[in-house]
Design an enzyme around this catalytic site. Structure first.
Site, PDB file in Angstrom:
ATOM      1  N   GLU A   1       0.835  -1.199   0.000  1.00  0.00           N
ATOM      2  CA  GLU A   1       0.000   0.000   0.000  1.00  0.00           C
ATOM      3  C   GLU A   1       0.877   1.261   0.000  1.00  0.00           C
ATOM      4  OE1 GLU A   1      -3.732   1.653   2.769  1.00  0.00           O
ATOM      5  OE2 GLU A   1      -2.518  -0.054   3.411  1.00  0.00           O
TER       6      GLU A   1
ATOM      7  N   LYS B   1      -9.021   2.834  -2.182  1.00  0.00           N
ATOM      8  CA  LYS B   1      -9.398   2.081  -0.987  1.00  0.00           C
ATOM      9  C   LYS B   1     -10.821   2.447  -0.589  1.00  0.00           C
ATOM     10  CE  LYS B   1      -7.230   0.974   3.501  1.00  0.00           C
ATOM     11  NZ  LYS B   1      -6.019   1.269   4.304  1.00  0.00           N
TER      12      LYS B   1
ATOM     13  N   CYS C   1      -5.830  -3.280   1.913  1.00  0.00           N
ATOM     14  CA  CYS C   1      -5.646  -3.408   3.358  1.00  0.00           C
ATOM     15  C   CYS C   1      -6.942  -3.544   4.139  1.00  0.00           C
ATOM     16  CB  CYS C   1      -4.804  -2.252   3.876  1.00  0.00           C
ATOM     17  SG  CYS C   1      -4.046  -2.617   5.505  1.00  0.00           S
TER      18      CYS C   1
END
Length: 646
Positions: free
Chosen positions: A45, A114, A170
């Protein structure tokens, strides 16, 4: 290449907010991946900037540098036929998004922001970033290209069957319904997760569970690339713990806290994943629910299959048996209790006064006898309810005969000895068969005589006949129809021969039996597998070894697993066998027994179509009421033709 694709997760050495340095490390890692023939590569990330930049994400120079260096990476990799995921902050719609950029041959295929932004404990992402749900635009100008952006992107390799890639970042995985659930329903076979998961005590175990479960739930490959030790340690520490799973099976794992660049590669079996999805009819049923109705934009790219390079995938020669001792012991205990509970329930249901079983001194009847004894213990009844019958015939050797008698005595079961010689000779007279001709009639007469004895004694004693035949014998049809093929409950029907051996050995070493019984079990394990239907040799030893006739059971169990569990082609099964067994078997020997397997498997289906009841103990079973329904007169031409070409 049999629908394998090599994927990798990278943990590069990074410097916080130094995009130029990070670009160089990323390019170095990409070059190493190219040497290993990697087709899909995921970095952590925000890998272009590092994850722990905090309020520096408000600084325009950092965002500009990130975009510029990503553009340079795209330019430097335009000759590579590799899908590369790099984490990058992106400005769009007056907001900043934590994105994964997917590059292929110099083109930025898409930007995936995200969705779930952690804003608890040590995380403050909502301070710097917006969720994918807040995005307005569907494409933006970025790094000198017009690029699709959104959480609704799926990336499809047009020239590689089954390869469709989805991305979540994530925290997306840590939510109750991760985006990957929907991505997989809409076709993603590979999920990439660029992550920055800081390290805490016991967190690696949880991370393993999370990724393993999600890859299983999504029936997908899952590549989890996590930030490493180059991140800031102001308040948190990152270990770079990265994982590659496939349908719950760990294929690759990084070394935590490593100070060097890491590249973890694995060959993912796309065909296996698609095969599992076809079988699991509940998988796609979720799409009927209104909240699962989504629209995904499909981004196509022209990746070619290419060379596989070194085969990086664990292939075990014993697919039915766990490797480590702890897992093996637990698996054996579970299987033994499934057999025991199944038989005990049947015994209760029919009010059986006896469990009648033929004891030959061989491997299968030994395991079945142990299950019978355990079933009586489980029900709290005396072991003399087990009636073990040894029936010596023309091929019985003194070794197996003595083992059968001694084992029954040591286990405390009821015993009878009934020779089948006179009955078989009379039968030969009745049907006009010369007993000097040791053909299939000679052999099957003995097997059917034994079954008749068992059936009649079960009627005589108010009991049931416990079958001893195993899964491998059912696959090959290595059983006499209406002979040892038949029983009233087959406790071994779901257990392949290689696992029967492991189970008997496990019982011998648990310490639950006396020393004499354990010694007998070990000698049974050392005895060649044989139906003992032909006379012994001049030294009184077994003269009919099953594996000399039908092939090694370890090969047939391997073939069985790959063919029935996943539906693989003969070519792929041969390739996997070569990987699993190495130099133990030459290619021509593998082909010989593979051809024999296909021949026997198709020809002997009629025996499986009328199997007696018996418990399923693993993921593979050949009962027509469970896993396998096949016409008895199906042709094997397609498979045999391919074997011949091989």
């Amino acid at each position: 290449m049999f629908n394998y694709v090599k994927i990798a997760v990278a943990v590069p050495k990074l410097k916080v907010a130094d995009c130029v340095y990070n670009k160089k490390e990323i390019l170095n890692t990409i070059a190493k991946a190219a040497d290993k023939k990697v087709k899909i590569l995921a970095f952590p990330e925000l890998s272009i900037t590092a994850y722990t930049c905090a309020d520096l994400f408000f600084q325009s120079p950092l965002l500009v540098s990130a975009e510029k260096n990503l553009a340079e990476i795209a330019e430097d990799t335009k000759e590579l036929d590799m899908l590369i995921l790099i984490g990058v902050p992106v400005l769009a719609d007056n907001q900043t998004f934590n994105c994964a950029a997917l590059l292929h041959k110099g083109k930025i295929l898409g930007l995936v922001p995200k969705t779930l932004l952690p804003n608890y404990s040590e995380f403050y992402e909502e301070r710097w970033f917006s969720s994918a749900d807040d995005l307005i635009s569907e494409e933006i100008s970025f790094a000198g290209q017009v690029v699709p952006i959104g959480g609704d992107l799926l990336f499809t390799a047009e020239k590689i069957p089954y390869l469709k890639v989805g991305v979540e970042i994530c925290e997306d995985l840590w939510g109750p319904i991760p985006p990957s659930c929907y991505l997989s329903l809409y076709g993603a076979t590979v999920i990439l997760n660029p992550s920055a998961s800081n390290e805490l005590a016991a967190k690696p175990d949880y991370r393993h569970q999370l990724v393993a479960q999600q890859s299983s739930r999504c029936l997908s490959a899952y590549a989890y690339a996590s930030a490493g030790v180059g991140e800031s340690t102001q308040d948190t520490v990152f270990s770079g713990h990265s994982l590659i799973y496939e349908n719950g099976v760990l294929l690759g794992e990084s070394e935590s806290f490593c100070r060097d660049n890491q590249l973890i590669c694995a060959d993912v079996d796309l065909e296996l994943l698609v095969s599992e999805r076809r079988k699991h009819t509940t998988f796609m049923s979720q799409l009927t629910k209104p909240d699962a109705q989504k629209f995904y934009r499909e981004i196509k790219f022209d990746m070619c299959v290419g060379e596989l390079g070194e085969f990086l995938r664990p292939i075990t020669a014993k697919p039915f048996t766990p490797k480590d001792d702890a897992s093996l012991s637990k698996r054996c205990r579970d299987i033994f209790m499934i057999q025991t509970a199944g038989l005990a329930r049947r015994m209760e249901h029919v009010h059986a006064k006896t469990l009648v079983i033929g004891i030959s001194g061989g491997l299968d009847s030994t395991l079945a006898l142990l299950v019978c004894v355990k079933a009586c213990d489980y029900l709290g009844v005396s072991r003399d309810h087990v009636l073990g019958i040894t029936m010596p015939g023309f091929g019985t050797t003194d070794r197996t005969y003595q083992n059968a008698l001694t084992l029954m005595k040591s286990l405390g079961v009821s015993m009878r000895e009934i020779s089948i010689r006179d009955a078989a000779i009379q039968h030969f007279k009745d049907i006009g068969h010369d007993p000097a001709i040791h053909d299939i009639t000679y052999e099957n007469t003995q097997a059917r005589e034994r079954t008749q004895i068992l059936m009649d004694i079960s009627n005589q004693t108010g009991g049931i006949v416990v079958g001893t035949g195993d899964l491998s014998e059912l696959a090959l049809g290595w059983a006499t129809y209406n002979g040892d093929h038949m029983s009233m409950y087959g406790v071994n029907a779901g257990i392949p021969k290689t696992l029967v051996r492991v189970l008997v050995n496990w019982v011998a070493n648990t310490g639950e039996l006396d020393r004499k019984a354990s010694e007998i079990l070990l000698d049974v394990l050392d005895t060649p597998v044989s139906p003992e239907l032909l006379p012994p040799d001049e030294n009184g030893n077994i003269n009919q070894k099953t594996e000399d006739l039908v092939g090694p059971y370890e090969l047939h169990d391997f073939f069985l697993y790959q063919i029935i569990r996943f539906g693989f082609s003969p070519g792929k099964v041969l390739f996997l066998a070569e990987q699993a067994f190495g130099d133990a078997y030459p290619r021509e020997i593998l082909l010989k027994w593979l051809k024999n397997f296909y021949h026997r498997f198709f020809m002997q289906q009629f025996k499986r179509s009328c199997l007696p009841d018996g418990p399923k103990v693993g993921a593979l079973c050949l009962s027509p009421r469970s896993d396998w329904r096949m016409p008895t007169d199906a042709s094997n031409r397609i498979w045999m033709d391919e074997v011949e070409k091989l």
